[in-house]
Scaffold this motif. Structure first.
Motif, PDB file in Angstrom:
ATOM      1  N   LEU A  18       0.827  -1.212   0.000  1.00  0.00           N
ATOM      2  CA  LEU A  18       0.000   0.000   0.000  1.00  0.00           C
ATOM      3  C   LEU A  18       0.861   1.262   0.000  1.00  0.00           C
ATOM      4  CD1 LEU A  18      -2.729  -1.121   2.544  1.00  0.00           C
ATOM      5  CD2 LEU A  18      -3.060  -0.678   0.101  1.00  0.00           C
ATOM      6  N   THR A  19       1.891   1.263   0.824  1.00  0.00           N
ATOM      7  CA  THR A  19       2.773   2.429   0.912  1.00  0.00           C
ATOM      8  C   THR A  19       3.466   2.678  -0.416  1.00  0.00           C
ATOM      9  OG1 THR A  19       3.130   2.049   3.272  1.00  0.00           O
ATOM     10  CG2 THR A  19       4.744   3.425   2.137  1.00  0.00           C
ATOM     11  N   HIS A  20       4.014   1.623  -1.013  1.00  0.00           N
ATOM     12  CA  HIS A  20       4.733   1.807  -2.278  1.00  0.00           C
ATOM     13  C   HIS A  20       3.802   2.235  -3.412  1.00  0.00           C
ATOM     14  CE1 HIS A  20       7.520   1.455  -5.540  1.00  0.00           C
ATOM     15  NE2 HIS A  20       6.644   0.693  -6.162  1.00  0.00           N
ATOM     16  N   THR A  21       2.703   1.524  -3.587  1.00  0.00           N
ATOM     17  CA  THR A  21       1.844   1.814  -4.740  1.00  0.00           C
ATOM     18  C   THR A  21       1.137   3.164  -4.625  1.00  0.00           C
ATOM     19  OG1 THR A  21       0.024   0.532  -3.790  1.00  0.00           O
ATOM     20  CG2 THR A  21       1.489  -0.604  -5.346  1.00  0.00           C
ATOM     21  N   SER A  22       0.973   3.672  -3.418  1.00  0.00           N
ATOM     22  CA  SER A  22       0.330   4.982  -3.267  1.00  0.00           C
ATOM     23  C   SER A  22       1.344   6.117  -3.129  1.00  0.00           C
ATOM     24  CB  SER A  22      -0.620   4.979  -2.064  1.00  0.00           C
ATOM     25  OG  SER A  22       0.109   4.803  -0.866  1.00  0.00           O
ATOM     26  N   SER A  23       2.637   5.787  -3.064  1.00  0.00           N
ATOM     27  CA  SER A  23       3.668   6.823  -2.932  1.00  0.00           C
ATOM     28  C   SER A  23       3.877   7.542  -4.264  1.00  0.00           C
ATOM     29  CB  SER A  23       4.991   6.196  -2.474  1.00  0.00           C
ATOM     30  OG  SER A  23       5.564   5.446  -3.532  1.00  0.00           O
ATOM     31  N   GLU A  24       4.513   8.680  -4.193  1.00  0.00           N
ATOM     32  CA  GLU A  24       4.838   9.435  -5.403  1.00  0.00           C
ATOM     33  C   GLU A  24       5.733   8.602  -6.329  1.00  0.00           C
ATOM     34  OE1 GLU A  24       4.656  12.245  -8.179  1.00  0.00           O
ATOM     35  OE2 GLU A  24       3.585  12.384  -6.286  1.00  0.00           O
ATOM     36  N   GLN A  25       6.723   7.926  -5.746  1.00  0.00           N
ATOM     37  CA  GLN A  25       7.622   7.080  -6.531  1.00  0.00           C
ATOM     38  C   GLN A  25       6.867   5.919  -7.171  1.00  0.00           C
ATOM     39  OE1 GLN A  25      10.535   4.954  -4.239  1.00  0.00           O
ATOM     40  NE2 GLN A  25      11.553   4.126  -6.037  1.00  0.00           N
ATOM     41  N   GLY A  26       5.981   5.294  -6.415  1.00  0.00           N
ATOM     42  CA  GLY A  26       5.205   4.165  -6.923  1.00  0.00           C
ATOM     43  C   GLY A  26       4.261   4.563  -8.046  1.00  0.00           C
ATOM     44  N   ARG A  27       3.648   5.733  -7.921  1.00  0.00           N
ATOM     45  CA  ARG A  27       2.746   6.209  -8.978  1.00  0.00           C
ATOM     46  C   ARG A  27       3.525   6.673 -10.204  1.00  0.00           C
ATOM     47  NH1 ARG A  27       0.623   8.886  -4.588  1.00  0.00           N
ATOM     48  NH2 ARG A  27       1.160  10.900  -5.475  1.00  0.00           N
ATOM     49  N   ALA A  28       4.672   7.311  -9.973  1.00  0.00           N
ATOM     50  CA  ALA A  28       5.469   7.822 -11.092  1.00  0.00           C
ATOM     51  C   ALA A  28       6.099   6.703 -11.909  1.00  0.00           C
ATOM     52  CB  ALA A  28       6.563   8.754 -10.561  1.00  0.00           C
ATOM     53  N   ALA A  29       6.295   5.540 -11.315  1.00  0.00           N
ATOM     54  CA  ALA A  29       6.921   4.424 -12.023  1.00  0.00           C
ATOM     55  C   ALA A  29       6.022   3.836 -13.105  1.00  0.00           C
ATOM     56  CB  ALA A  29       7.299   3.318 -11.028  1.00  0.00           C
ATOM     57  N   VAL A  30       4.718   4.020 -12.961  1.00  0.00           N
ATOM     58  CA  VAL A  30       3.762   3.407 -13.891  1.00  0.00           C
ATOM     59  C   VAL A  30       3.809   4.129 -15.236  1.00  0.00           C
ATOM     60  CG1 VAL A  30       1.346   2.822 -14.290  1.00  0.00           C
ATOM     61  CG2 VAL A  30       2.262   2.776 -11.964  1.00  0.00           C
ATOM     62  N   PRO A  31       4.122   3.405 -16.314  1.00  0.00           N
ATOM     63  CA  PRO A  31       4.127   4.018 -17.649  1.00  0.00           C
ATOM     64  C   PRO A  31       2.698   4.375 -18.079  1.00  0.00           C
ATOM     65  CG  PRO A  31       5.138   1.821 -17.672  1.00  0.00           C
ATOM     66  CD  PRO A  31       4.511   2.011 -16.340  1.00  0.00           C
ATOM     67  N   PRO A  32       2.572   5.158 -19.125  1.00  0.00           N
ATOM     68  CA  PRO A  32       1.230   5.473 -19.627  1.00  0.00           C
ATOM     69  C   PRO A  32       0.461   4.198 -19.987  1.00  0.00           C
ATOM     70  CG  PRO A  32       2.875   6.864 -20.682  1.00  0.00           C
ATOM     71  CD  PRO A  32       3.614   5.837 -19.884  1.00  0.00           C
ATOM     72  N   ILE A  33      -0.790   4.160 -19.601  1.00  0.00           N
ATOM     73  CA  ILE A  33      -1.638   3.002 -19.877  1.00  0.00           C
ATOM     74  C   ILE A  33      -2.345   3.257 -21.199  1.00  0.00           C
ATOM     75  CG2 ILE A  33      -3.607   1.656 -19.052  1.00  0.00           C
ATOM     76  CD1 ILE A  33      -2.718   2.533 -16.190  1.00  0.00           C
ATOM     77  N   THR A  34      -2.115   2.379 -22.173  1.00  0.00           N
ATOM     78  CA  THR A  34      -2.621   2.610 -23.523  1.00  0.00           C
ATOM     79  C   THR A  34      -3.732   1.662 -23.940  1.00  0.00           C
ATOM     80  OG1 THR A  34      -0.890   1.194 -24.432  1.00  0.00           O
ATOM     81  CG2 THR A  34      -0.408   3.559 -24.289  1.00  0.00           C
ATOM     82  N   ASN A  35      -4.103   0.720 -23.057  1.00  0.00           N
ATOM     83  CA  ASN A  35      -5.229  -0.159 -23.394  1.00  0.00           C
ATOM     84  C   ASN A  35      -5.942  -0.558 -22.110  1.00  0.00           C
ATOM     85  OD1 ASN A  35      -4.156  -2.712 -22.307  1.00  0.00           O
ATOM     86  ND2 ASN A  35      -2.674  -2.575 -23.981  1.00  0.00           N
TER      87      ASN A  35
END
Length: 182
Positions: free
Chosen positions: A145-162
């Motif tokens: 939860l901490t990682h996926t909601s952190s700024e670093q965790g959110r910024a790591a996700v590439p653009p979702i195209t589908n």
């Protein structure tokens, strides 16, 4: 070489609960990192509620990898292994003087579950073992939860195209004794 986040979960399991716990951990990781439309599911393990994904393909993949891990542990003396979940994106690369291009998978995040199997010897040890294991599961969930909601965790996700359940290439690898198992 691309740097990507690596999140490590260290856990000591017993034979009785190991498959159920590994399934719950993998499902929880995928629940937080699959971005398509998913149907949520809950796993109750040692009084810890873990989120999961109610999808037959996800269930099949998780069960297959947990079974490979378990079979691998049966064949070695030291009961330790690793299950990793690697999420990648596809990048266009230029080859030979930029005249041609090709697609390459580049990891943007990796989750590593380091698991060791131990067996409690008495009922008192069993109770303490289960309390420690429940605490480790709760800590693992907080880490997710901490990682996926952190700024670093959110910024790591590439653009979702589908809108696929997993819009990114996903690989779950199992390693026992330093050897990757298929």
């Amino acid at each position: 070489m691309n740097a990507h986040a690596t999140i490590t979960i260290d856990i000591v399991l017993d034979r009785q609960n190991s498959r159920e716990i590994l399934r719950a951990l993998l499902h929880a990781i995928l629940f937080h990192r699959l971005f398509g439309t998913i149907k949520p599911q809950m796993f109750e393990v040692l009084d810890v509620t873990m989120p999961g994904v109610a999808d037959p393909n996800v269930h099949r993949l998780v069960d297959e990898k947990v079974n490979v891990f378990w079979k691998g542990l049966e064949s070695v003396a030291l009961k330790r292994g690793e299950i990793s979940v690697t999420l990648s994106k596809k990048d266009q690369r230029k080859a030979w003087l930029g005249m041609t291009t090709y697609e390459e998978e580049v990891a943007w995040e990796q989750w590593v579950i380091n698991a060791e199997i131990r067996q409690p010897k008495s009922e008192q040890e069993r109770q303490q073992f289960d309390r420690n294991l429940a605490a480790t599961l709760s800590k693992s969930l907080r880490t997710m939860l901490t990682h996926t909601s952190s700024e670093q965790g959110r910024a790591a996700v590439p653009p979702i195209t589908n809108s696929d359940v997993s819009p990114f290439p996903l690989k779950i690898a199992v390693s026992v004794g330093g050897v990757e198992l298929l």
